[in-house]
Design a protein around this motif. Structure first.
Motif, PDB file in Angstrom:
ATOM      1  N   MET B 115       0.869  -1.189   0.000  1.00 50.31           N
ATOM      2  CA  MET B 115       0.000   0.000   0.000  1.00 50.31           C
ATOM      3  C   MET B 115       0.896   1.226   0.000  1.00 50.31           C
ATOM      4  N   VAL B 116       0.634   2.124  -0.915  1.00 51.15           N
ATOM      5  CA  VAL B 116       1.408   3.366  -1.044  1.00 51.15           C
ATOM      6  C   VAL B 116       0.412   4.506  -1.093  1.00 51.15           C
ATOM      7  N   VAL B 117       0.494   5.437  -0.142  1.00 52.81           N
ATOM      8  CA  VAL B 117      -0.490   6.528  -0.085  1.00 52.81           C
ATOM      9  C   VAL B 117       0.196   7.829   0.319  1.00 52.81           C
ATOM     10  N   THR B 118      -0.489   8.947   0.121  1.00 54.55           N
ATOM     11  CA  THR B 118       0.054  10.231   0.548  1.00 54.55           C
ATOM     12  C   THR B 118      -0.711  10.814   1.740  1.00 54.55           C
ATOM     13  N   SER B 119      -1.776  10.141   2.164  1.00 50.32           N
ATOM     14  CA  SER B 119      -2.474  10.524   3.394  1.00 50.32           C
ATOM     15  C   SER B 119      -1.854   9.748   4.556  1.00 50.32           C
ATOM     16  N   TYR B 215       1.118  18.326   0.715  1.00 56.14           N
ATOM     17  CA  TYR B 215       0.664  18.477  -0.668  1.00 56.14           C
ATOM     18  C   TYR B 215       1.885  18.552  -1.571  1.00 56.14           C
ATOM     19  N   GLU B 216       1.751  18.041  -2.773  1.00 58.88           N
ATOM     20  CA  GLU B 216       2.861  18.079  -3.729  1.00 58.88           C
ATOM     21  C   GLU B 216       3.373  19.511  -3.920  1.00 58.88           C
ATOM     22  N   ILE B 217       2.477  20.470  -3.919  1.00 62.69           N
ATOM     23  CA  ILE B 217       2.864  21.862  -4.167  1.00 62.69           C
ATOM     24  C   ILE B 217       3.748  22.418  -3.041  1.00 62.69           C
ATOM     25  N   ASP B 218       3.664  21.784  -1.845  1.00 64.70           N
ATOM     26  CA  ASP B 218       4.443  22.240  -0.688  1.00 64.70           C
ATOM     27  C   ASP B 218       5.612  21.307  -0.353  1.00 64.70           C
ATOM     28  N   MET B 248      -1.862  -1.474  -3.921  1.00 62.63           N
ATOM     29  CA  MET B 248      -2.816  -0.376  -4.000  1.00 62.63           C
ATOM     30  C   MET B 248      -2.041   0.920  -3.821  1.00 62.63           C
ATOM     31  N   VAL B 249      -2.211   1.833  -4.755  1.00 65.00           N
ATOM     32  CA  VAL B 249      -1.545   3.139  -4.688  1.00 65.00           C
ATOM     33  C   VAL B 249      -2.627   4.207  -4.648  1.00 65.00           C
ATOM     34  N   GLU B 250      -2.604   5.016  -3.606  1.00 69.24           N
ATOM     35  CA  GLU B 250      -3.605   6.083  -3.524  1.00 69.24           C
ATOM     36  C   GLU B 250      -2.972   7.461  -3.652  1.00 69.24           C
ATOM     37  N   ALA B 251      -3.460   8.242  -4.607  1.00 70.80           N
ATOM     38  CA  ALA B 251      -3.128   9.667  -4.675  1.00 70.80           C
ATOM     39  C   ALA B 251      -4.129  10.354  -3.750  1.00 70.80           C
ATOM     40  N   SER B 252      -3.812  10.323  -2.453  1.00 68.36           N
ATOM     41  CA  SER B 252      -4.811  10.617  -1.421  1.00 68.36           C
ATOM     42  C   SER B 252      -5.228  12.067  -1.376  1.00 68.36           C
ATOM     43  N   ARG B 253      -4.268  12.948  -1.617  1.00 75.79           N
ATOM     44  CA  ARG B 253      -4.515  14.347  -1.277  1.00 75.79           C
ATOM     45  C   ARG B 253      -5.171  15.149  -2.398  1.00 75.79           C
ATOM     46  N   VAL B 254      -5.345  14.515  -3.551  1.00 77.13           N
ATOM     47  CA  VAL B 254      -6.196  15.120  -4.584  1.00 77.13           C
ATOM     48  C   VAL B 254      -7.546  15.461  -3.947  1.00 77.13           C
ATOM     49  N   ALA B 265      -3.374  23.223  -5.421  1.00 78.17           N
ATOM     50  CA  ALA B 265      -2.930  22.009  -4.720  1.00 78.17           C
ATOM     51  C   ALA B 265      -3.543  20.771  -5.360  1.00 78.17           C
ATOM     52  N   HIS B 266      -4.813  20.886  -5.736  1.00 74.29           N
ATOM     53  CA  HIS B 266      -5.510  19.790  -6.425  1.00 74.29           C
ATOM     54  C   HIS B 266      -4.748  19.450  -7.716  1.00 74.29           C
TER      55      HIS B 266
END
Lengths: 482, 482
Positions: B115-119, B215-218, B248-254, B265-266
């Motif tokens: 599992m890979v996530v950004t949240s 967030y990716e932007i930060d 499972m890979v989640e781009a969580s912060r979208v 940020a989105h």
């Protein structure tokens, strides 16, 4: 690109070429429009899927040369010609030169052709298949070109652009009667549902309204045919041609309801589109030679199912939307305003603003099932009395209860759903550019749009030259002129 | 249903079964999110397509048992288990009984899992693959179950739910140190990018933040890995297993940026998702045995590209949207508020409201390139000073200039895009129910989720029985008790 599931790409494979193409354009039908109609049908008809759900193959990007947000003219021109152009352009390129269209090329190859729409037939989408003008609002010129286009079936609204200026309701500025001209070319003319239903041979020009056909939610089925009925009749006529046919069917008013932020009208016109798709798919399944493609030109209204209303109202409306609110609505905003006007006419002399608000409230109760107006809502109604803003006040009343949002009275840039079924379907997949759809349809039907474009350009140049020399001859030599 | 392009349906055809599955979940990624990112990349990187554009195969409907608008818990549970449940449920059914998940079933079959996530890794989406609780907010319990799940790669944020209550920043209410417990089970623990990059063997627990990753932007790329880097490393670890893998890979912060109506940020988190998809697709193209499916759980924010701003402003903003406005934004709303707070700290004693507005204006100038605030906008800022509403005031300033709309701080019901590539791809087409995606993945990997569900239910009942008899024994016979 993904490796094709079917082994080989097939544009060159005759076994996979369709004989017939039906291109549906649900104008202004965005991704949320599909969800809205499906959620509604699941609740009220126990149907879990739309007719087109199982044949979605991807999506389409719709930007034009002049904006990331296209209009219907540039959007339809992309499908009709495979070329991107500017907003407002009807089958002309960015230099305003004519572009060969699928319909005219199919006509040139001896195929049967047809156009079935619920707007004026002279509106941007059908116009882009059957005429060439630099500006979409030139609807009188469009009508004149349409009766020369050779289309075998022309069904929709817009009679005002076909009648001579002397006729009541005409918008023409000349004395041409295009209906008579069409008759002289062999067209049967019909102007109501019965006339259409009784037809057994084309070519036919059917104009069922001076302007657009009624919204489905307001339509009198005894007078105007439904989109499904028109589609069925048109297919029965064009399918007699052994050379195959090209037909464009537009669910035109899905878009108009989006512009008006009129959710119930939007919903019912989508359901009418769904029923017309059922007709076309049934036909295509039966004959096995027909490719059905359905793709919108753009989204309209910025519709969202869900809306953040709790922050203002203390109501937690997030994580819900309520089709039952739309189910109670029995007319378009326009029909409600007609009802309001009728009530105004019966207000006594000296009627107060409160009386006027009461008249609107009575219509909302009768036609939208809204009996719980708040004081703030009554104040909003009062503030917009007598102005077009009343439309959006009513929209807001209904959509807050349905927990639906709109962000614009115009279009948005979101990709639109792509649906395809039949021979050649494997060419429509992934996220495609709108021009690719037109290009592939031309290729599958062996239509040479470039050659037609070259012919049209030559024709135009000759006409311009002839006009110029006529002008020169009329005005005579003018010393010192350039 | 359309006749399958590929001849035969293939769930039963071993030649078309994938050895490996990578399931991407871009949380809160709606149809307009795709258009937004593509329009941006076309303008700023000359790239006309997203990595996933060519592999879109349809769309997915997402409603849950409790609402037409799902949350991430019910949405992820549908994918993880093939069963619809209520909003808030983490891999449990509507009776709160545990449901077998793809990840746990794959683990049980001896496959590698990740599992890979950004949240926070304990957030609803990853939780629904690796734990079973009746309520998504039980993140301490989720963390405890996750280190028992057997997953070989666990990468994301959320360290606060793994540290004992005595540790600074911990959110646990007990003394368990789940990081130590994981180490005892053989996990390598890493907490920064370098630690991850230097790894060559699993199992690994990587927690790069107390809560969500930035967030990716930060994001500081020296400290936190990108989603693409985590995906690449995870794939290099799990692909060593000869029995295949499920990841499972989640781009969580979208999703989070959607909740905050934070368009820049989105956008940047979508681009990070796109880059991770590139990594996965490159991997899948190389080995030929990997099925990549990407599908959001729901849309967030009611994002529209286009917005009706002319009616209030006298500006005709319709038929346009402007990515250049987002290009100028250099931080998330959160980062901007941090910058505003820092400026507040330096305001002199006796600073006026105007000084505070000036502090916000300076940050908007520095971080969003906005130098043309109107008096009305300054008044809005002043009205929302010191409140969370400032977030949405800033959102509005930016999005009006970009001609973008949002209708909610929550989710919407719109269907989400479905993308698929690799062996078994022909099973993912049309508009599907979210539960079908989970069911088909299980079938393609020969995973018996029903059997696992039965085992889990038995286990739970035994545990409950044991706890009950322990309680009975402790409390002793109580005369008159029920």
């Amino acid at each position: 690109m993904m490796s094709p599931v079917s082994g080989q790409p097939t544009a060159a494979d005759d076994a996979r070429r369709p004989t017939n193409v039906i291109l549906f354009i649900p104008d202004g039908f965005g991704p949320a429009s599909a969800t809205m109609a499906r959620d509604y049908l699941r609740k009220y008809e126990g149907v879990g899927e739309l007719a087109m759900d199982s044949i979605q193959t991807g999506s389409v990007r719709t930007f034009s040369t002049s904006s990331r947000v296209t209009d219907s003219a540039a959007g339809a021109t992309a499908y009709a010609t495979g070329v991107k152009t500017y907003n407002g352009a009807i089958a002309v390129d960015t230099l305003q030169r004519p572009l060969g269209t699928l319909l005219r090329a199919a006509e040139g190859r001896g195929m049967a052709t047809g156009m079935v729409v619920t707007s004026r037939i002279t509106h941007a989408t059908p116009a882009s298949f059957s005429s060439h003008v630099p500006e979409r609002w030139m609807e009188n010129e469009i009508a004149a070109q349409q009766i020369q286009s050779g289309a075998d079936v022309i069904l929709g609204g817009g009679m005002r652009h076909f009648l001579p200026s002397s006729a009541e309701g005409s918008e023409r500025e000349d004395d041409r009667n295009l209906i008579d001209e069409a008759r002289a070319k062999g067209y049967t003319f019909v102007d109501d549902r019965d006339g259409l239903m009784n037809l057994s041979n084309g070519p036919v020009l059917g104009l069922f309204s001076m302007s657009h056909l009624d919204y489905e939610i307001d339509r009198d089925p005894a007078v105007q045919p439904s989109l499904a009925e028109m589609t069925d009749k048109a297919l029965s006529l064009v399918s007699k041609d052994k050379d195959g046919y090209f037909m464009m069917v537009e669910a035109s008013r899905v878009d108009h309801a989006g512009h008006g932020n009129d959710a119930a009208a939007h919903l019912k016109d989508i359901i009418a589109y769904n029923e017309a798709m059922e007709v076309a798919l049934k036909h295509a399944r039966r004959d096995g030679n027909t490719l059905v493609v359905s793709v919108s030109d753009h989204e309209t209204g910025g519709l969202t199912l869900g809306r953040d209303i709790h922050k203002e109202d203390g109501v937690d409306g997030v994580y819900a939307w309520h089709p039952e609110v739309l189910h109670r609505v029995e007319g378009s905003h326009g029909a409600m305003f007609d009802a309001v006007s009728a009530r105004y006419d019966h207000l006594p002399d000296g009627a107060t603003a409160t009386d006027s608000v009461d008249a609107v409230a009575a219509v909302l109760s009768n036609m939208a099932g809204i009996d719980d107006l708040t004081d703030a809502e009554r104040a909003s109604i009062q503030n917009s009395l007598g102005s077009y803003d009343l439309n959006y006040t009513v929209s807001d009343l209904i959509e807050r209860r349905a927990v639906i949002g709109w962000t614009t009275r115009g279009h948005t840039a979101v990709d639109v759903n792509l649906y395809a079924y039949g021979p050649g379907v494997e060419n429509f997949r992934g996220n495609m550019d709108n021009t690719e759809v037109g290009d592939i349809l031309a290729s599958l039907l062996n239509l040479d749009l470039d050659a037609l474009t070259a012919d049209l350009r030559e024709e135009t140049e000759e006409t311009q030259k002839a006009e110029k020399s006529k002008t020169d001859a009329t005005s005579g030599p003018s010393p010192g002129s350039e």
